[in-house]
Design an enzyme around this catalytic site. Structure first.
Site, PDB file in Angstrom:
ATOM      1  N   ASP A 132       0.881  -1.343  -0.041  1.00 42.87           N
ATOM      2  CA  ASP A 132      -0.197  -0.059  -0.102  1.00 42.87           C
ATOM      3  C   ASP A 132       0.864   1.228  -0.239  1.00 42.87           C
ATOM      4  O   ASP A 132       1.948   1.299   0.426  1.00 42.87           O
ATOM      5  CB  ASP A 132      -0.954   0.018   1.289  1.00 42.87           C
ATOM      6  CG  ASP A 132      -2.305   0.893   1.134  1.00 42.87           C
ATOM      7  OD1 ASP A 132      -2.366   1.185  -0.029  1.00 42.87           O
ATOM      8  OD2 ASP A 132      -2.860   1.119   2.011  1.00 42.87           O
TER       9      ASP A 132
ATOM     10  N   HIS B  30       2.177   3.618  -8.910  1.00 38.36           N
ATOM     11  CA  HIS B  30       2.069   2.121  -9.251  1.00 38.36           C
ATOM     12  C   HIS B  30       3.318   1.514 -10.192  1.00 38.36           C
ATOM     13  O   HIS B  30       3.721   0.580  -9.969  1.00 38.36           O
ATOM     14  CB  HIS B  30       0.668   2.058 -10.068  1.00 38.36           C
ATOM     15  CG  HIS B  30      -0.368   2.605  -9.331  1.00 38.36           C
ATOM     16  ND1 HIS B  30      -0.497   1.945  -8.043  1.00 38.36           N
ATOM     17  CD2 HIS B  30      -1.533   3.120  -9.669  1.00 38.36           C
ATOM     18  CE1 HIS B  30      -1.751   2.550  -7.588  1.00 38.36           C
ATOM     19  NE2 HIS B  30      -2.341   3.467  -8.585  1.00 38.36           N
TER      20      HIS B  30
ATOM     21  N   LEU C 276      11.042 -20.161  -4.556  1.00 40.38           N
ATOM     22  CA  LEU C 276       9.901 -19.567  -4.106  1.00 40.38           C
ATOM     23  C   LEU C 276       8.697 -19.518  -5.023  1.00 40.38           C
ATOM     24  O   LEU C 276       8.801 -19.742  -6.303  1.00 40.38           O
ATOM     25  CB  LEU C 276      10.186 -17.788  -4.062  1.00 40.38           C
ATOM     26  CG  LEU C 276       9.123 -17.093  -3.724  1.00 40.38           C
ATOM     27  CD1 LEU C 276       9.025 -16.852  -2.176  1.00 40.38           C
ATOM     28  CD2 LEU C 276       9.416 -15.615  -4.015  1.00 40.38           C
TER      29      LEU C 276
HETATM   30  C1  IPE Z   1      -5.413  -2.872  -0.265  1.00 31.78           C
HETATM   31  O1  IPE Z   1      -5.013  -1.678  -0.613  1.00 31.78           O
HETATM   32  C2  IPE Z   1      -5.509  -3.460  -1.396  1.00 31.78           C
HETATM   33  C3  IPE Z   1      -4.218  -3.796  -2.189  1.00 31.78           C
HETATM   34  C4  IPE Z   1      -3.103  -3.408  -1.642  1.00 31.78           C
HETATM   35  C5  IPE Z   1      -4.136  -4.367  -3.547  1.00 31.78           C
HETATM   36  P1  IPE Z   1      -6.308  -0.278  -0.650  1.00 31.78           P
HETATM   37  O2  IPE Z   1      -5.356   0.894  -0.702  1.00 31.78           O
HETATM   38  O3  IPE Z   1      -7.231  -0.429  -1.743  1.00 31.78           O
HETATM   39  O4  IPE Z   1      -6.747  -0.483   0.856  1.00 31.78           O
HETATM   40  P2  IPE Z   1      -7.873   0.425   1.707  1.00 31.78           P
HETATM   41  O5  IPE Z   1      -9.084   0.726   0.768  1.00 31.78           O
HETATM   42  O6  IPE Z   1      -7.238   1.815   2.016  1.00 31.78           O
HETATM   43  O7  IPE Z   1      -8.268  -0.400   2.843  1.00 31.78           O
HETATM   44  C1  IPE Z   2      -1.643   0.385  -3.292  1.00 34.18           C
HETATM   45  O1  IPE Z   2      -1.161   1.491  -3.190  1.00 34.18           O
HETATM   46  C2  IPE Z   2      -1.759  -0.453  -4.701  1.00 34.18           C
HETATM   47  C3  IPE Z   2      -3.066  -0.721  -5.025  1.00 34.18           C
HETATM   48  C4  IPE Z   2      -4.030  -0.854  -4.221  1.00 34.18           C
HETATM   49  C5  IPE Z   2      -3.403  -1.470  -6.371  1.00 34.18           C
HETATM   50  P1  IPE Z   2      -2.640   2.578  -3.280  1.00 34.18           P
HETATM   51  O2  IPE Z   2      -2.914   2.929  -4.878  1.00 34.18           O
HETATM   52  O3  IPE Z   2      -3.590   2.310  -2.766  1.00 34.18           O
HETATM   53  O4  IPE Z   2      -2.084   3.807  -2.771  1.00 34.18           O
HETATM   54  P2  IPE Z   2      -2.351   4.916  -1.613  1.00 34.18           P
HETATM   55  O5  IPE Z   2      -3.062   4.154  -0.524  1.00 34.18           O
HETATM   56  O6  IPE Z   2      -3.391   5.431  -2.412  1.00 34.18           O
HETATM   57  O7  IPE Z   2      -1.174   5.894  -1.235  1.00 34.18           O
HETATM   58 MG    MG Z   3      -4.099   2.377  -0.634  1.00 33.51          MG
END
Ligand code: IPE
Ligand code: IPE
Ligand code: MG
Length: 239
Positions: A26, A43, A137
Site C-alpha cells: 500500500d 504504481h 519461491l
Molecule cells: C489494499 O489497499 C489492496 C491492495 C494493496 C491491493 P487499498 O489501498 O485498496 O486499501 P484500503 O481501501 O485503503 O483499505
Molecule cells: C496500493 O497503493 C496499490 C493498489 C491498491 C493497487 P494505493 O494505490 O492504494 O496507494 P495509496 O493508498 O492511495 O497511497
Molecule cells: Mg491504498
C-alpha cells in the site's frame, strides 16, 4: 538492524524464516503525490519494489510470498486508474517470465480473475504453466482478490459437490489450497487494517505494520521485519 549486504542476506543459519510471507502493498498513490506526480507513477514505481522484494525472498529461501495487488474493492477506483493497473499488470507479467525462470520462482494467482480481459487471463495462465516446474519461491499475486469473496466461492463449490463443510473442506476449496497458512503479514503505508486480505489463512499470522510507502520498501527493511518475526513467541493457543 540489517542482516544484508549486497543483496546477500547474512541472516544466521539458525534463523527461523517464515515459510509464508504476505504483503499488503500500500502507498503507491501517496508516494506519487508527495513528489507532485500522478498516482500512476506510484504504481509504476511499486512494480520495481515487487521485483526486488520477490527476487530477494527467492534468494534467502522464503517458500511462499503472497502480494496483494488488486482487491475486489479496487474496482471502486476511477476507471482510468483501473485501466492503467490492468495494463501495468499485463506489462509486468510479460516482462517477468525471465526473472521467474532465472530465480526458480513459480508464479500463481489467487482471486477471481474471470472479470479480467481474456487476454490478461491467458497471459496469467501461460505464466503459471511456464513456471509450474519451478521449485524455489512461489510468488502468489492476489488479483481481484477479496477474502470474503474467496471464502464464499469455496463454500459454494463444496456445496455443489455435496461435501460436508469442515475446516479441511474449506481449505481444499480456497484459492490458496496449494499453500500453507500465512506466518507473517506485512502492510506498508501506515494503514492499520486488513482490507479483506487472507482472513482465513492468517488466523494465526504475526502482523507487522510499517509507515514506509510501498515504492520505498527495501530488502533491508524486510530483513529487519524478519528479524523481529524471529523474536515473536508463537503459542497457537498453547502456553
Ligand atoms: C489494499 O489497499 C489492496 C491492495 C494493496 C491491493 P487499498 O489501498 O485498496 O486499501 P484500503 O481501501 O485503503 O483499505
Ligand atoms: C496500493 O497503493 C496499490 C493498489 C491498491 C493497487 P494505493 O494505490 O492504494 O496507494 P495509496 O493508498 O492511495 O497511497
Ligand atoms: Mg491504498
Amino acid at each position: 538492524m540489517s542482516f544484508m549486504t549486497n543483496s546477500q542476506s547474512l541472516l544466521p543459519t539458525t534463523y527461523q524464516l517464515p515459510t509464508h510471507v504476505a504483503i499488503i502493498m500500500d502507498g503507491n498513490g501517496r508516494w506519487a503525490k508527495e513528489r507532485g506526480l500522478k498516482r500512476t507513477a506510484g504504481h509504476e514505481e511499486g512494480v520495481k519494489t515487487v521485483r526486488s522484494i520477490t527476487t530477494y525472498c527467492a534468494k534467502i529461501g522464503i517458500k511462499y510470498l503472497t502480494l496483494y495487488a488488486f482487491s475486489t474493492e479496487n474496482w471502486n477506483r476511477p476507471k482510468l486508474e483501473v485501466e492503467f493497473l490492468m495494463k501495468l499488470l499485463e506489462k509486468y507479467l510479460i516482462n517477468e517470465l525471465n526473472t521467474y525462470l532465472q530465480n526458480n520462482i513459480r508464479f500463481k494467482v489467487i482471486g477471481n480473475i474471470c472479470k479480467f480481459s481474456t487476454k490478461l487471463q491467458s497471459i496469467i495462465k501461460d505464466i503459471e504453466d511456464k513456471t509450474s516446474h519451478c521449485k524455489g519461491l512461489t510468488q502468489i499475486l492476489a488479483l481481484n482478490y477479496g477474502s470474503q469473496d474467496e471464502i464464499t466461492r469455496a463454500v459454494n463449490r463444496a456445496l455443489v459437490n455435496e461435501e460436508e463443510i469442515t475446516i479441511d473442506t474449506i481449505n481444499k476449496y480456497l484459492d490458496t489450497y496449494f499453500a500453507p497458512n500465512v506466518d507473517l503479514v506485512i502492510r506498508t503505508s501506515g494503514e492499520i487494517r486488513i482490507s479483506n486480505f487472507l482472513l482465513w489463512q492468517s488466523a494465526y499470522s504475526e502482523y507487522f505494520f510499517t509507515k514506509t510507502l510501498w515504492p520505498d520498501f527495501t530488502e533491508f527493511e524486510l530483513d529487519d521485519i524478519l528479524s523481529d518475526f524471529t523474536k515473536r513467541e508463537r503459542r497457537f493457543g498453547g502456553i
